[in-house]
Design a protein around this motif. Structure first.
Motif, PDB file in Angstrom:
ATOM      1  N   GLN A 186       6.939   3.523 -17.141  1.00  0.00           N
ATOM      2  CA  GLN A 186       6.698   4.353 -18.314  1.00  0.00           C
ATOM      3  C   GLN A 186       8.007   4.715 -19.011  1.00  0.00           C
ATOM      4  N   ALA A 187       9.036   5.042 -18.228  1.00  0.00           N
ATOM      5  CA  ALA A 187      10.335   5.377 -18.804  1.00  0.00           C
ATOM      6  C   ALA A 187      10.923   4.173 -19.533  1.00  0.00           C
ATOM      7  N   PHE A 188      10.755   2.993 -18.969  1.00  0.00           N
ATOM      8  CA  PHE A 188      11.293   1.779 -19.575  1.00  0.00           C
ATOM      9  C   PHE A 188      10.629   1.512 -20.922  1.00  0.00           C
ATOM     10  N   VAL A 189       9.308   1.681 -20.961  1.00  0.00           N
ATOM     11  CA  VAL A 189       8.564   1.422 -22.190  1.00  0.00           C
ATOM     12  C   VAL A 189       8.792   2.527 -23.210  1.00  0.00           C
ATOM     13  N   LYS A 190       8.849   3.780 -22.762  1.00  0.00           N
ATOM     14  CA  LYS A 190       8.940   4.930 -23.651  1.00  0.00           C
ATOM     15  C   LYS A 190      10.284   5.001 -24.367  1.00  0.00           C
ATOM     16  N   PHE A 191      11.378   4.844 -23.616  1.00  0.00           N
ATOM     17  CA  PHE A 191      12.700   5.028 -24.183  1.00  0.00           C
ATOM     18  C   PHE A 191      13.342   3.730 -24.662  1.00  0.00           C
ATOM     19  N   GLY A 192      12.772   2.597 -24.268  1.00  0.00           N
ATOM     20  CA  GLY A 192      13.396   1.332 -24.603  1.00  0.00           C
ATOM     21  C   GLY A 192      14.372   0.933 -23.516  1.00  0.00           C
TER      22      GLY A 192
ATOM     23  N   PRO B  38       0.832  -1.218   0.000  1.00  0.00           N
ATOM     24  CA  PRO B  38       0.000   0.000   0.000  1.00  0.00           C
ATOM     25  C   PRO B  38       0.856   1.254   0.000  1.00  0.00           C
ATOM     26  N   ASN B  39       0.266   2.335  -0.484  1.00  0.00           N
ATOM     27  CA  ASN B  39       0.957   3.620  -0.462  1.00  0.00           C
ATOM     28  C   ASN B  39       1.215   4.052   0.976  1.00  0.00           C
ATOM     29  N   SER B  40       2.366   4.680   1.178  1.00  0.00           N
ATOM     30  CA  SER B  40       2.706   5.214   2.491  1.00  0.00           C
ATOM     31  C   SER B  40       3.397   6.551   2.272  1.00  0.00           C
ATOM     32  N   ARG B  41       3.910   7.133   3.330  1.00  0.00           N
ATOM     33  CA  ARG B  41       4.594   8.415   3.191  1.00  0.00           C
ATOM     34  C   ARG B  41       5.873   8.258   2.384  1.00  0.00           C
ATOM     35  N   LEU B  42       6.455   7.063   2.409  1.00  0.00           N
ATOM     36  CA  LEU B  42       7.695   6.833   1.669  1.00  0.00           C
ATOM     37  C   LEU B  42       7.435   6.177   0.325  1.00  0.00           C
ATOM     38  N   PHE B  43       6.655   5.120   0.321  1.00  0.00           N
ATOM     39  CA  PHE B  43       6.454   4.347  -0.905  1.00  0.00           C
ATOM     40  C   PHE B  43       5.169   4.789  -1.604  1.00  0.00           C
ATOM     41  N   LYS B  44       5.275   5.147  -2.866  1.00  0.00           N
ATOM     42  CA  LYS B  44       4.122   5.543  -3.666  1.00  0.00           C
ATOM     43  C   LYS B  44       4.098   4.708  -4.940  1.00  0.00           C
ATOM     44  N   GLY B  45       2.924   4.215  -5.277  1.00  0.00           N
ATOM     45  CA  GLY B  45       2.793   3.427  -6.485  1.00  0.00           C
ATOM     46  C   GLY B  45       3.161   4.187  -7.738  1.00  0.00           C
ATOM     47  N   ILE B  46       3.023   5.522  -7.699  1.00  0.00           N
ATOM     48  CA  ILE B  46       3.335   6.320  -8.872  1.00  0.00           C
ATOM     49  C   ILE B  46       4.820   6.267  -9.215  1.00  0.00           C
ATOM     50  N   TYR B  47       5.675   6.011  -8.198  1.00  0.00           N
ATOM     51  CA  TYR B  47       7.102   5.887  -8.468  1.00  0.00           C
ATOM     52  C   TYR B  47       7.367   4.716  -9.415  1.00  0.00           C
ATOM     53  N   VAL B  48       6.702   3.606  -9.147  1.00  0.00           N
ATOM     54  CA  VAL B  48       6.848   2.420  -9.984  1.00  0.00           C
ATOM     55  C   VAL B  48       6.278   2.685 -11.375  1.00  0.00           C
TER      56      VAL B  48
ATOM     57  N   ILE C 192      14.708   9.210  -7.876  1.00  0.00           N
ATOM     58  CA  ILE C 192      13.593   8.285  -7.652  1.00  0.00           C
ATOM     59  C   ILE C 192      13.514   7.247  -8.775  1.00  0.00           C
ATOM     60  N   VAL C 193      13.499   7.714 -10.035  1.00  0.00           N
ATOM     61  CA  VAL C 193      13.422   6.763 -11.152  1.00  0.00           C
ATOM     62  C   VAL C 193      14.623   5.840 -11.147  1.00  0.00           C
ATOM     63  N   ARG C 194      15.814   6.361 -10.810  1.00  0.00           N
ATOM     64  CA  ARG C 194      17.010   5.521 -10.831  1.00  0.00           C
ATOM     65  C   ARG C 194      16.943   4.408  -9.782  1.00  0.00           C
ATOM     66  N   THR C 195      16.093   4.573  -8.775  1.00  0.00           N
ATOM     67  CA  THR C 195      15.925   3.523  -7.777  1.00  0.00           C
ATOM     68  C   THR C 195      14.951   2.459  -8.254  1.00  0.00           C
ATOM     69  N   PHE C 196      13.841   2.890  -8.819  1.00  0.00           N
ATOM     70  CA  PHE C 196      12.763   1.950  -9.144  1.00  0.00           C
ATOM     71  C   PHE C 196      12.904   1.311 -10.526  1.00  0.00           C
TER      72      PHE C 196
END
Length: 245
Positions: free
Chosen positions: A124-130, A109-119, A143-147
């Motif tokens: 989206q970046a993986f699909v968009k840029f290849g 579940p979403n929390s103050r630290l973990f947000k589903g939008i990060y994933v 953030i993106v570099r972590t997830f």
């Protein structure tokens, strides 16, 4: 220990900021920076760590005036070699977790630290840029570099292919920002007000970091805009079907 000493120690502990790059550099040194690079790129809870600003300040600390400006002196070879290795190892570990556990890794579940939008943004970046561009570009986006690393494993990016672009991205990210800080530290004197210019400097670095992504995004937008026009030009005359926009 006297009461006054206890209060003073408690105040220092409360004043410490674990996401302040200067505090991290002066407190944990080279090995601490290596551990932070691994955590930020390999552990999901490491996304809040200050990767770009930490590397920039660490680069200044490797210069001749680093000890005076930052309050700590670091080894330049240690940062240029050990930094990328830890960033590579962290990202590879994140890819392994994503490949092993799949979407279950993000099923929380979403929390103050973990947000589903990060994933979602990483996906989206993986699909968009290849796969290749996404792994390299992600290094420069907080953030993106972590997830993105576990997302790449979850989406089935082969380990060898991920490792190749992981190495490229880690070297460009770590060594590029460290060298920028190193050269800045070499051209300023010991009276340089680092605290005054740290925030603008970090903002400039982040801008340079995301510049390739912005360029790629603009190109993608232009390509999508030109697609309907190209389709309209190729439509046979007299077909009676109006072009869709």
């Amino acid at each position: 220990m006297q009461v006054s000493e206890t209060v003073h120690a408690a105040n220092e502990l409360l004043a410490a900021n674990p996401i302040d790059p200067k505090y991290l550099v002066t407190t944990f040194g080279l090995f601490g920076i290596w551990a932070i690079l691994f955590a930020e790129t390999g552990l999901l809870l490491g996304f809040f760590l200050p990767g770009d600003s930490l590397l920039f300040l660490a680069g200044i600390a490797t210069s001749a005036t680093g000890a005076t400006i930052v309050g700590a002196s670091l080894s330049l070879p240690g940062m240029l070699i050990g930094g990328p290795i830890c960033a590579i190892a962290g990202a590879q570990f994140g890819h392994f977790l994503g490949a092993k556990y799949g979407r279950r890794l993000f099923d929380r579940p979403n929390s103050r630290l973990f947000k589903g939008i990060y994933v979602e943004k990483a996906e989206q970046a993986f699909v968009k840029f290849g796969p290749a561009k996404a792994v390299v570009f992600a290094r420069f986006i907080p953030i993106v570099r972590t997830f993105l690393n576990p997302v790449a494993g979850m989406l089935g990016m082969p380990t060898r292919q991920f490792f190749l672009w992981n190495v490229v991205g880690a070297i460009l990210w770590v060594d590029g920002i460290v060298l920028l800080g190193y050269f800045l530290g070499d051209v300023v004197d010991e009276n340089f007000p680092i605290d005054k210019y740290l925030v603008p400097g970090i903002a400039f670095i982040i801008f340079l970091s995301i510049l390739p992504v912005l360029i790629e995004w603009i190109r993608s937008r232009r390509h999508k805009k030109n697609e309907p026009e190209a389709a309209a030009d190729e439509a046979p005359l007299g077909s009676g079907t109006p072009p869709k926009f």
